[in-house]
Structures are given as structure tokens and as C-alpha cells.
Write a protein that holds these residues in place. Structure first.
Motif, PDB file in Angstrom:
ATOM      1  N   ARG A 162       0.851  -1.190   0.000  1.00 40.47           N
ATOM      2  CA  ARG A 162       0.000   0.000   0.000  1.00 40.47           C
ATOM      3  C   ARG A 162       0.890   1.246   0.000  1.00 40.47           C
ATOM      4  N   GLN A 163       0.372   2.305  -0.586  1.00 40.07           N
ATOM      5  CA  GLN A 163       1.114   3.547  -0.685  1.00 40.07           C
ATOM      6  C   GLN A 163       0.418   4.616   0.144  1.00 40.07           C
ATOM      7  N   GLU A 164       1.207   5.319   0.935  1.00 39.81           N
ATOM      8  CA  GLU A 164       0.663   6.308   1.868  1.00 39.81           C
ATOM      9  C   GLU A 164       1.349   7.646   1.619  1.00 39.81           C
ATOM     10  N   PRO A 165       0.588   8.699   1.273  1.00 39.43           N
ATOM     11  CA  PRO A 165       1.213  10.006   1.046  1.00 39.43           C
ATOM     12  C   PRO A 165       1.896  10.525   2.318  1.00 39.43           C
ATOM     13  N   VAL A 166       3.027  11.154   2.126  1.00 43.48           N
ATOM     14  CA  VAL A 166       3.728  11.819   3.226  1.00 43.48           C
ATOM     15  C   VAL A 166       3.674  13.316   2.947  1.00 43.48           C
ATOM     16  N   LEU A 167       2.860  14.018   3.699  1.00 46.79           N
ATOM     17  CA  LEU A 167       2.726  15.461   3.522  1.00 46.79           C
ATOM     18  C   LEU A 167       3.928  16.158   4.151  1.00 46.79           C
ATOM     19  N   ILE A 168       4.443  17.148   3.458  1.00 45.06           N
ATOM     20  CA  ILE A 168       5.637  17.853   3.936  1.00 45.06           C
ATOM     21  C   ILE A 168       5.216  19.141   4.638  1.00 45.06           C
ATOM     22  N   PRO A 169       5.529  19.285   5.936  1.00 48.04           N
ATOM     23  CA  PRO A 169       5.154  20.511   6.659  1.00 48.04           C
ATOM     24  C   PRO A 169       5.963  21.709   6.184  1.00 48.04           C
ATOM     25  N   HIS A 170       5.386  22.880   6.329  1.00 49.20           N
ATOM     26  CA  HIS A 170       6.038  24.094   5.817  1.00 49.20           C
ATOM     27  C   HIS A 170       7.328  24.413   6.558  1.00 49.20           C
ATOM     28  N   ASP A 171       7.461  23.917   7.783  1.00 46.72           N
ATOM     29  CA  ASP A 171       8.664  24.178   8.578  1.00 46.72           C
ATOM     30  C   ASP A 171       9.456  22.891   8.805  1.00 46.72           C
ATOM     31  N   CYS A 172       9.429  22.015   7.826  1.00 44.05           N
ATOM     32  CA  CYS A 172      10.131  20.726   7.929  1.00 44.05           C
ATOM     33  C   CYS A 172      11.591  20.941   8.316  1.00 44.05           C
ATOM     34  N   ALA A 177      14.943  17.332  -0.556  1.00 46.55           N
ATOM     35  CA  ALA A 177      14.758  18.196  -1.725  1.00 46.55           C
ATOM     36  C   ALA A 177      13.603  19.177  -1.601  1.00 46.55           C
ATOM     37  N   ALA A 178      12.427  18.708  -1.197  1.00 50.43           N
ATOM     38  CA  ALA A 178      11.256  19.580  -1.171  1.00 50.43           C
ATOM     39  C   ALA A 178      10.972  20.175   0.202  1.00 50.43           C
ATOM     40  N   ALA A 179      11.877  20.021   1.143  1.00 50.96           N
ATOM     41  CA  ALA A 179      11.614  20.459   2.519  1.00 50.96           C
ATOM     42  C   ALA A 179      11.362  21.964   2.614  1.00 50.96           C
ATOM     43  N   TYR A 180      11.930  22.729   1.696  1.00 46.03           N
ATOM     44  CA  TYR A 180      11.857  24.188   1.782  1.00 46.03           C
ATOM     45  C   TYR A 180      10.860  24.768   0.779  1.00 46.03           C
ATOM     46  N   TRP A 181       9.817  24.002   0.473  1.00 45.01           N
ATOM     47  CA  TRP A 181       8.851  24.424  -0.543  1.00 45.01           C
ATOM     48  C   TRP A 181       8.204  25.769  -0.219  1.00 45.01           C
ATOM     49  N   ARG A 182       8.108  26.146   1.064  1.00 42.84           N
ATOM     50  CA  ARG A 182       7.529  27.440   1.441  1.00 42.84           C
ATOM     51  C   ARG A 182       8.604  28.424   1.891  1.00 42.84           C
ATOM     52  N   ARG A 183       9.875  28.041   1.739  1.00 44.15           N
ATOM     53  CA  ARG A 183      11.005  28.896   2.122  1.00 44.15           C
ATOM     54  C   ARG A 183      11.972  28.964   0.946  1.00 44.15           C
ATOM     55  N   PRO A 184      11.572  29.583  -0.150  1.00 43.36           N
ATOM     56  CA  PRO A 184      12.345  29.489  -1.400  1.00 43.36           C
ATOM     57  C   PRO A 184      13.759  30.034  -1.308  1.00 43.36           C
ATOM     58  N   HIS A 185      13.982  31.019  -0.450  1.00 49.34           N
ATOM     59  CA  HIS A 185      15.342  31.568  -0.333  1.00 49.34           C
ATOM     60  C   HIS A 185      16.349  30.501   0.106  1.00 49.34           C
ATOM     61  N   ASP A 217      13.796  36.228  -9.364  1.00 46.62           N
ATOM     62  CA  ASP A 217      12.349  36.237  -9.150  1.00 46.62           C
ATOM     63  C   ASP A 217      11.989  36.540  -7.707  1.00 46.62           C
ATOM     64  N   LEU A 218      12.826  36.118  -6.775  1.00 43.02           N
ATOM     65  CA  LEU A 218      12.576  36.450  -5.376  1.00 43.02           C
ATOM     66  C   LEU A 218      12.822  37.936  -5.127  1.00 43.02           C
ATOM     67  N   GLU A 219      13.825  38.484  -5.782  1.00 38.13           N
ATOM     68  CA  GLU A 219      14.136  39.900  -5.600  1.00 38.13           C
ATOM     69  C   GLU A 219      13.057  40.795  -6.208  1.00 38.13           C
ATOM     70  N   THR A 220      12.520  40.390  -7.350  1.00 35.82           N
ATOM     71  CA  THR A 220      11.535  41.222  -8.053  1.00 35.82           C
ATOM     72  C   THR A 220      10.096  40.969  -7.609  1.00 35.82           C
ATOM     73  N   GLY A 221       9.877  39.896  -6.841  1.00 36.21           N
ATOM     74  CA  GLY A 221       8.535  39.565  -6.417  1.00 36.21           C
ATOM     75  C   GLY A 221       7.794  38.633  -7.352  1.00 36.21           C
ATOM     76  N   THR A 222       8.462  38.211  -8.432  1.00 32.31           N
ATOM     77  CA  THR A 222       7.820  37.327  -9.405  1.00 32.31           C
ATOM     78  C   THR A 222       7.452  35.988  -8.782  1.00 32.31           C
ATOM     79  N   TRP A 223       8.363  35.440  -7.950  1.00 29.30           N
ATOM     80  CA  TRP A 223       8.055  34.149  -7.317  1.00 29.30           C
ATOM     81  C   TRP A 223       6.794  34.256  -6.470  1.00 29.30           C
ATOM     82  N   HIS A 224       6.672  35.318  -5.689  1.00 28.40           N
ATOM     83  CA  HIS A 224       5.508  35.474  -4.821  1.00 28.40           C
ATOM     84  C   HIS A 224       4.241  35.690  -5.638  1.00 28.40           C
ATOM     85  N   ALA A 225       4.350  36.352  -6.765  1.00 25.97           N
ATOM     86  CA  ALA A 225       3.182  36.546  -7.620  1.00 25.97           C
ATOM     87  C   ALA A 225       2.694  35.216  -8.189  1.00 25.97           C
ATOM     88  N   GLN A 226       3.631  34.315  -8.488  1.00 25.32           N
ATOM     89  CA  GLN A 226       3.277  33.037  -9.102  1.00 25.32           C
ATOM     90  C   GLN A 226       2.920  31.971  -8.077  1.00 25.32           C
TER      91      GLN A 226
END
Length: 247
Positions: A162-172, A177-185, A217-226
Motif C-alpha cells: 500500500r502507498q501512503e502520502p507523506v505530507l511535507i510541513p512548511h517548517d520541515c 529536496a522539497a523540505a523548503y517548498w515554502r522557504r524558497p530563499h 524572481d525572489l528579488e523582483t517579487g515574481t516568485w511570490h506573484a506566481q
């Protein structure tokens, strides 16, 4: 030379176990009496019931904290263990490094009396939902395509799972690799990248342009817009999966 001998020296600092993910892994193991950890690295997520760790890299073994289970230097494809050596075997974020997936899974099944638990990711979901790959590092996504183990194939090799999703917390706190999905810097920090095999194994000249675009994109705000909607989420599913098989 084992893969992690070349870039694993900082893993004890950058790859600390996240307690929420640890709880999910330990629940998947169930009430088994003993566990063998294959591809154990520096020992993240090992439950107290672990009796042995198997790890090919001496660099990683040297980072294991005192008090953990003893470790033996060996590869998953040739485990130096008898049949039915433990109730359960776990293999966390390691199968993509194995030279022979079928042989490694066969060894896990041989050694486990009752259960095998694997933490990996579904590459199809990962490359589609994780913005770092889809927007900035498609070349790294292509590299992952060559080494990611399809979850359906893992289930087949395990004789059903069986396969069980593992949700990644924003402050992992585990810097995979994806641990910083909400901390792009964070992805602009060489110290962070040193703990992510996706970025350390991909050619630096290949990933540098994408990281430069991210910085802009982080400097110009493009990342946050997207991607600003991500900042409202506490967890995300980008394809990490527990594969749980009763042996």
C-alpha cells in the motif's frame, strides 16, 4: 566509493529527522519488535527498536550519534544478514541510489519476517507539483527521471504494497529536496543545497542558471506573484510516499 562519501559530510546537520514524518514512519512499522535500517545514512528516523543499520558510506556511518544501533558497511543488494533477521526492514530515501533495484528489494524481503517500509517519492507527482523543478530546474527533474524508482514498480517487487502520502510541513526540519517548498530563499544557500542529493549530483553548470532565475524572481517579487498561495498552506503533497508491504 559509495555515493555519499563524496557529498554526505554535512548530513548530520542538514538532514535532521522531522518529528511529524518520524511519527508516520514509526506508525507504518507497527508494533514489530525489531527493525533493520537499510541505507541508514546518519541514522535519521531510526526507532528505538532498531537492532542494526546497514550503510555503504563510511562518511555517513561516522556521523551516527552515540547510542544508535550498531552499523555495518554494506549495500542493500548484498545484505550480510541471515534470512528473517528482523521483524521489519526499513529503507528511507535510499532506493534511488541502488545499482540494482530488484536485487535490493529481494534482499529486504529475504531479511524481513513481517514488514518492509520504504520512503521514496512518485516522480510524476514530484516534477509536476514541486515548483523548484517545474519552474527553475527542469534539467534536475530530468536527472531525477533517470534514478527515481516508480512507486508501482516498488509495490510489484514487494509482492503487493500500500502507498501512503507523506505530507511535507512548511517548517520541515529535515532538509531533503522539497523540505523548503515554502522557504524558497533556502535553495540559494550552498549549505542547504549540500544536503540535497538532487542538487549535489546534478552538474553545477546545469543548475546555476535556474538558481539565478530564482534569485531574480525572489528579488523582483515574481516568485511570490506566481506561488504566493503556497504561503497560506501548512503542508503539501509533492509526491513523497511510504510504501508498506507485509512480507
Amino acid at each position: 566509493m559509495a555515493t555519499y562519501d563524496s557529498f554526505g559530510a554535512t548530513y548530520a546537520h542538514t538532514r535532521r529527522p522531522d518529528p511529524r514524518i518520524a511519527a508516520q514512519i514509526h506508525a507504518a512499522l507497527g508494533d514489530v519488535t525489531d527493525v533493520i535500517n537499510v541505507g541508514a545514512g546518519a541514522g535519521s528516523y531510526e526507532p528505538s527498536r532498531t537492532t542494526l543499520a546497514v550503510e555503504p558510506s563510511q562518511v555517513m556511518i561516522a556521523q551516527r550519534p552515540p547510542g544508535l544501533a550498531p552499523a555495518v558497511q554494506a549495500v542493500a543488494e548484498r545484505l550480510p544478514l541471515r534470512d528473517d533477521a528482523a521483524d521489519a526492514v526499513m529503507a528511507l530515501l535510499t532506493v534511488h541510489h541502488w545499482s540494482d533495484l530488484a536485487a535490493g528489494i529481494s534482499e529486504l524481503r529475504r531479511v524481513a519476517r513481517s514488514r518492509v517500509v520504504i520512503l521514496t517519492w512518485d516522480q510524476r507527482v514530484f516534477r509536476e507539483r514541486f515548483w523548484l523543478l517545474s519552474d527553475y530546474l527542469p534539467e534536475a527533474a530530468a536527472f531525477e527521471d533517470t534514478r527515481a524508482a516508480p512507486t508501482d514498480r516498488l509495490a510489484d517487487l514487494l509482492g503487493g504494497a500500500r502507498q501512503e502520502p507523506v505530507l511535507i510541513p512548511h517548517d520541515c526540519v529535515d532538509g531533503f529536496a522539497a523540505a523548503y517548498w515554502r522557504r524558497p530563499h533556502a535553495y540559494l544557500d550552498p549549505g542547504v543545497r549540500a544536503g540535497i542529493s538532487l542538487l549535489t549530483q546534478a552538474d553545477e553548470d546545469t543548475v546555476a542558471p535556474g538558481l539565478a532565475r530564482l534569485a531574480n524572481d525572489l528579488e523582483t517579487g515574481t516568485w511570490h506573484a506566481q506561488h504566493g498561495e503556497l504561503l497560506t498552506l501548512d503542508t503539501i503533497d509533492v509526491g513523497y510516499r511510504l510504501i508498506i508491504a507485509d512480507n
